[in-house]
Every structure is written in structure tokens, then in C-alpha cells.
Write an enzyme that holds these catalytic residues in place. Structure first.
Site, mmCIF file in Angstrom:
data_model
loop_
_atom_site.group_PDB
_atom_site.id
_atom_site.type_symbol
_atom_site.label_atom_id
_atom_site.label_comp_id
_atom_site.label_asym_id
_atom_site.label_seq_id
_atom_site.Cartn_x
_atom_site.Cartn_y
_atom_site.Cartn_z
ATOM 1 N N ARG A 23 8.345 -6.801 -20.219
ATOM 2 C CA ARG A 23 9.578 -7.052 -21.181
ATOM 3 C C ARG A 23 9.188 -5.982 -22.464
ATOM 4 N NH1 ARG A 23 9.277 -12.539 -23.474
ATOM 5 N NH2 ARG A 23 7.529 -12.605 -23.041
ATOM 6 N N ASN A 41 12.162 -13.710 -19.822
ATOM 7 C CA ASN A 41 11.346 -14.229 -18.802
ATOM 8 C C ASN A 41 12.375 -15.328 -18.199
ATOM 9 O OD1 ASN A 41 9.032 -12.815 -18.855
ATOM 10 N ND2 ASN A 41 8.252 -14.121 -19.999
#
Length: 94
Positions: A23, A41
Site C-alpha cells: 500500500r 487492505n
């Protein structure tokens, strides 16, 4: 829709992409391309990437997500294109 109009890319990245800096890496690539959005997520070792900006730069981000440079081990990336919704500020990790 012209190439200059903002567009929204939603990509679901499958594989070993959690706990490996994916990320953060995605956020850095998106900011380099001047995109706004998020990387989140999801269950089942997936990351959802939402990015808005020019189609050209969203396509560059999508190519980066699928590249061997991406952290972890990307198995595949599903994508959806839609009209930009706006209201996004910066690029955040969730």
C-alpha cells in the site's frame, strides 16, 4: 470521454500483497503520477486501489501494479473503469 477528463480506476490486487509495503509503494507511485485515491487492505490477501486522475496516468499506475517491481507477489489484478466521482484528497493507505 476524452483523455483529459478525470477517470476512476478501481483495481483489486490479489496475491501476497499485505504486510510487504504494497500500500505504501502504491501510494508513492500514485502521488508521482498526480493521482488521488486510496489503497485499502481487504480480506483474502487482497488490496483495493481506487485512483482518480487522467486515464494515461491511471493506466501507468495499473501497469505498475502488475509489474515485477511491485512488492510482494502479485498473482493478478482485476480492474474496473468508471467516471470520476471526485471528493478525494491526496492518496491514503487504509
Amino acid at each position: 470521454m476524452s483523455d483529459s477528463e478525470p477517470i476512476r480506476l478501481t483495481a483489486w490486487v490479489h496475491g501476497r500483497v499485505q504486510g510487504v509495503g504494497f500500500r505504501w509503494w502504491t501510494r508513492a507511485r500514485a502521488l508521482e503520477l498526480g493521482l488521488v485515491g486510496s489503497a485499502t487492505n481487504l480480506p483474502a490477501s487482497r488490496v483495493e486501489v481506487v485512483a482518480e486522475g487522467s486515464r494515461v496516468n491511471c493506466e501507468k499506475l495499473l501497469a505498475a501494479l502488475r509489474s515485477e517491481r511491485a512488492p510482494g507477489a502479485v498473482e493478478y489484478v482485476a480492474e474496473r473503469w468508471s467516471e470520476a466521482k471526485g471528493g478525494l484528497d491526496g492518496f491514503v493507505e487504509r
